[in-house]
Design a protein around this motif. Structure first.
Motif, mmCIF file in Angstrom:
data_model
loop_
_atom_site.group_PDB
_atom_site.id
_atom_site.type_symbol
_atom_site.label_atom_id
_atom_site.label_comp_id
_atom_site.label_asym_id
_atom_site.label_seq_id
_atom_site.Cartn_x
_atom_site.Cartn_y
_atom_site.Cartn_z
ATOM 1 N N TYR A 107 29.253 45.237 40.194
ATOM 2 C CA TYR A 107 28.931 44.547 38.949
ATOM 3 C C TYR A 107 30.037 43.527 38.685
ATOM 4 C CZ TYR A 107 25.575 48.312 38.191
ATOM 5 O OH TYR A 107 24.531 49.197 38.319
ATOM 6 N N LEU A 108 29.651 42.252 38.631
ATOM 7 C CA LEU A 108 30.610 41.166 38.467
ATOM 8 C C LEU A 108 30.464 40.544 37.089
ATOM 9 C CD1 LEU A 108 30.150 39.408 41.936
ATOM 10 C CD2 LEU A 108 31.812 41.182 41.313
ATOM 11 N N PHE A 109 31.580 40.430 36.367
ATOM 12 C CA PHE A 109 31.610 39.802 35.051
ATOM 13 C C PHE A 109 32.574 38.622 35.139
ATOM 14 C CE2 PHE A 109 30.233 44.104 34.509
ATOM 15 C CZ PHE A 109 29.281 44.052 33.497
ATOM 16 N N LEU A 110 32.012 37.425 35.221
ATOM 17 C CA LEU A 110 32.795 36.209 35.475
ATOM 18 C C LEU A 110 32.845 35.363 34.205
ATOM 19 C CD1 LEU A 110 31.240 35.358 38.961
ATOM 20 C CD2 LEU A 110 33.193 36.849 38.446
ATOM 21 N N ASP A 111 33.956 35.454 33.488
ATOM 22 C CA ASP A 111 34.134 34.712 32.242
ATOM 23 C C ASP A 111 34.617 33.299 32.551
ATOM 24 O OD1 ASP A 111 33.984 34.515 29.531
ATOM 25 O OD2 ASP A 111 35.410 36.111 29.094
ATOM 26 N N GLU A 112 34.238 32.355 31.685
ATOM 27 C CA GLU A 112 34.636 30.949 31.850
ATOM 28 C C GLU A 112 34.348 30.456 33.270
ATOM 29 O OE1 GLU A 112 35.207 29.210 29.381
ATOM 30 O OE2 GLU A 112 35.755 30.675 27.841
ATOM 31 N N VAL A 113 33.159 30.749 33.746
ATOM 32 C CA VAL A 113 32.789 30.459 35.131
ATOM 33 C C VAL A 113 32.769 28.964 35.429
ATOM 34 C CG1 VAL A 113 30.306 30.376 34.681
ATOM 35 C CG2 VAL A 113 31.127 31.106 36.935
ATOM 36 N N THR A 114 32.586 28.133 34.410
ATOM 37 C CA THR A 114 32.476 26.693 34.634
ATOM 38 C C THR A 114 33.800 26.043 35.021
ATOM 39 O OG1 THR A 114 32.704 26.355 32.239
ATOM 40 C CG2 THR A 114 30.481 26.399 33.135
ATOM 41 N N TYR A 115 34.892 26.802 34.987
ATOM 42 C CA TYR A 115 36.171 26.252 35.435
ATOM 43 C C TYR A 115 36.227 26.104 36.958
ATOM 44 C CZ TYR A 115 38.635 26.215 30.964
ATOM 45 O OH TYR A 115 39.043 25.903 29.690
ATOM 46 N N LYS A 116 35.251 26.669 37.658
ATOM 47 C CA LYS A 116 35.213 26.571 39.111
ATOM 48 C C LYS A 116 34.200 25.514 39.551
ATOM 49 C CE LYS A 116 38.266 29.554 40.329
ATOM 50 N NZ LYS A 116 39.504 29.088 41.024
ATOM 51 N N ASP A 117 34.647 24.625 40.430
ATOM 52 C CA ASP A 117 33.752 23.608 40.976
ATOM 53 C C ASP A 117 32.647 24.280 41.798
ATOM 54 O OD1 ASP A 117 35.310 21.595 39.866
ATOM 55 O OD2 ASP A 117 36.537 21.368 41.673
ATOM 56 N N PHE A 135 27.129 38.879 35.728
ATOM 57 C CA PHE A 135 27.128 38.320 34.382
ATOM 58 C C PHE A 135 28.139 37.170 34.365
ATOM 59 C CE2 PHE A 135 25.428 42.482 33.709
ATOM 60 C CZ PHE A 135 24.610 42.403 32.585
ATOM 61 N N ILE A 136 27.733 36.016 33.826
ATOM 62 C CA ILE A 136 28.660 34.891 33.708
ATOM 63 C C ILE A 136 28.671 34.408 32.261
ATOM 64 C CG2 ILE A 136 28.331 34.177 36.104
ATOM 65 C CD1 ILE A 136 26.517 31.930 35.126
ATOM 66 N N ALA A 137 29.725 33.703 31.875
ATOM 67 C CA ALA A 137 29.826 33.219 30.498
ATOM 68 C C ALA A 137 30.481 31.852 30.473
ATOM 69 C CB ALA A 137 30.626 34.193 29.632
ATOM 70 N N SER A 138 30.045 31.027 29.508
ATOM 71 C CA SER A 138 30.625 29.707 29.286
ATOM 72 C C SER A 138 30.397 29.296 27.844
ATOM 73 C CB SER A 138 29.994 28.668 30.210
ATOM 74 O OG SER A 138 30.428 27.355 29.875
ATOM 75 N N SER A 139 31.313 28.468 27.314
ATOM 76 C CA SER A 139 31.201 28.000 25.937
ATOM 77 C C SER A 139 30.545 26.631 25.829
ATOM 78 C CB SER A 139 32.599 27.952 25.290
ATOM 79 O OG SER A 139 33.175 29.228 25.278
ATOM 80 N N SER A 140 30.019 26.124 26.924
ATOM 81 C CA SER A 140 29.401 24.806 26.903
ATOM 82 C C SER A 140 28.065 24.813 27.623
ATOM 83 C CB SER A 140 30.316 23.765 27.550
ATOM 84 O OG SER A 140 29.660 22.522 27.682
ATOM 85 N N ALA A 141 27.016 24.406 26.917
ATOM 86 C CA ALA A 141 25.691 24.349 27.530
ATOM 87 C C ALA A 141 25.633 23.308 28.633
ATOM 88 C CB ALA A 141 24.645 24.043 26.461
ATOM 89 N N SER A 142 26.310 22.161 28.431
ATOM 90 C CA SER A 142 26.242 21.087 29.425
ATOM 91 C C SER A 142 26.972 21.471 30.709
ATOM 92 C CB SER A 142 26.853 19.800 28.851
ATOM 93 O OG SER A 142 28.206 19.982 28.507
ATOM 94 N N MET A 143 28.092 22.204 30.592
ATOM 95 C CA MET A 143 28.826 22.613 31.782
ATOM 96 C C MET A 143 28.097 23.712 32.551
ATOM 97 S SD MET A 143 32.881 22.534 30.731
ATOM 98 C CE MET A 143 32.798 23.107 29.044
ATOM 99 N N LEU A 144 27.363 24.535 31.825
ATOM 100 C CA LEU A 144 26.644 25.637 32.457
ATOM 101 C C LEU A 144 25.337 25.176 33.090
ATOM 102 C CD1 LEU A 144 27.017 28.708 32.810
ATOM 103 C CD2 LEU A 144 25.671 29.021 30.729
#
Length: 310
Positions: A107-117, A135-144
């Motif tokens: 089970y992988l929980f990857l927070d702030e995933v959009t920091y990775k190219d 599970f992944i998370a991001s604070s920006s719809a455009s980056m996700l």
């Protein structure tokens, strides 16, 4: 890397969970149901709205139901110590650390995933080649947003919103019986003033909200989009707050700030993609909706509160 992975996952060595966390059952129940399917779960929403807390609560639930802690990995990919590593490299190191075979489910929980190219492609490769629940998370719809459709059919997106009135009362420890229905108006006015950010509801603090807005403007908009003038975005947001609940003119804001209408429209989209505002179309006949300008409202605190921030 071993040391930093252990820092993020204290449950590998001992059962450490913050029992004071207030669960948001409306989301937690849905997320637990998603554990039974293969699809990647994308959590998005305003900064500090509770995405990380929900991840930790799901981890707690997994362990409570008997999942061995070594099969659960949580990391925040904005950590500088992960700067030189791809997501796949981190997962491989994690499997080596616990001697986990590819066919063993993790089970992988990857927070702030959009920091990775190229995170979409990396997640697709992990999804297709390994036994995982992600599970992944991001604070920006455009980056996700998945522009290349790498995860089409492989992911479900859930927006975590600020507390609604019912949740606000729950966080405050307030229970109203039917005979106290007349009190809802008073508590609703308190809710409009305080807003729905969980931490601010528990400990109201003007400085907290100011810093939150500044963080979003600086990190999620200015830095991400490579903009040079941080102040003009703050000024833009001030104008938006003054127009909360009113009809918005992109051209008028552009004139006030001495920027082009196209730039004004682009800045507005940045605020919307980071969940600072929600744009609302005019209500009426279909042709009126299509031809009219949009309306908007501030998303996480009421008008009275928003005017005090800057």
């Amino acid at each position: 890397m071993e040391e930093i992975l252990y820092q993020y996952n204290p449950w590998w060595e001992e059962a450490i969970f913050n029992e004071t966390i207030i669960p948001r059952e409306r989301y937690l129940g849905r997320l637990i149901k998603y554990l039974d399917n293969k699809q990647i779960i994308s959590l998005t929403g305003l900064r500090r709205v509770g995405k990380t807390t929900l991840m930790k609560l799901i981890i707690k639930e997994l362990i409570r139901k008997g999942t061995s802690s070594k099969y659960i990995l949580y990391i925040s990919l904005d950590d500088y110590l992960f700067h030189q590593n791809s997501i796949i490299e981190i997962i491989n190191e994690y499997r080596k650390l616990h001697k986990l075979k590819i066919e063993e489910k993790i089970y992988l929980f990857l927070d702030e995933v959009t920091y990775k190219d190229n995170f979409h492609i990396q997640l697709k490769n992990i999804y297709d080649s390994q036994n995982t629940k992600i599970f992944i998370a991001s604070s920006s719809a455009s980056m996700l947003r998945d522009k290349k459709a790498s995860l089409t059919g492989r992911s479900i997106t859930l927006e975590i919103k600020p507390l609604d009135l019912e949740e606000y009362l729950f966080f405050k420890g307030i229970t109203l019986k039917k005979r106290d229905k007349q009190l809802y108006k008073s508590y609703f006015l308190d809710y409009i003033k305080d807003g729905g950010m969980p931490e601010n509801v528990l400990s109201p603090n003007r400085e907290y909200l100011m810093n939150l807005v500044d963080d979003i403007i600086q990190k999620d908009i200015t830095a991400f989009h490579g903009l040079k003038n941080h102040q003009i975005l703050r000024d833009y947001f001030l104008l938006l707050m003054e127009r909360s609940g009113k009809q918005l003119s992109i051209n008028k804001i552009a004139k006030i700030l001495s920027i082009s209408p196209d730039t004004s429209k682009r800045y507005l989209s940045y605020f919307e993609s980071t969940y600072l505002i929600h744009l609302l179309p005019r209500w009426g006949k279909t042709n009126q909706k299509l031809l009219s300008a949009k309306w908007y409202q501030i998303s996480f605190y009421g008008r009275q509160r928003s005017r005090e921030l800057f």
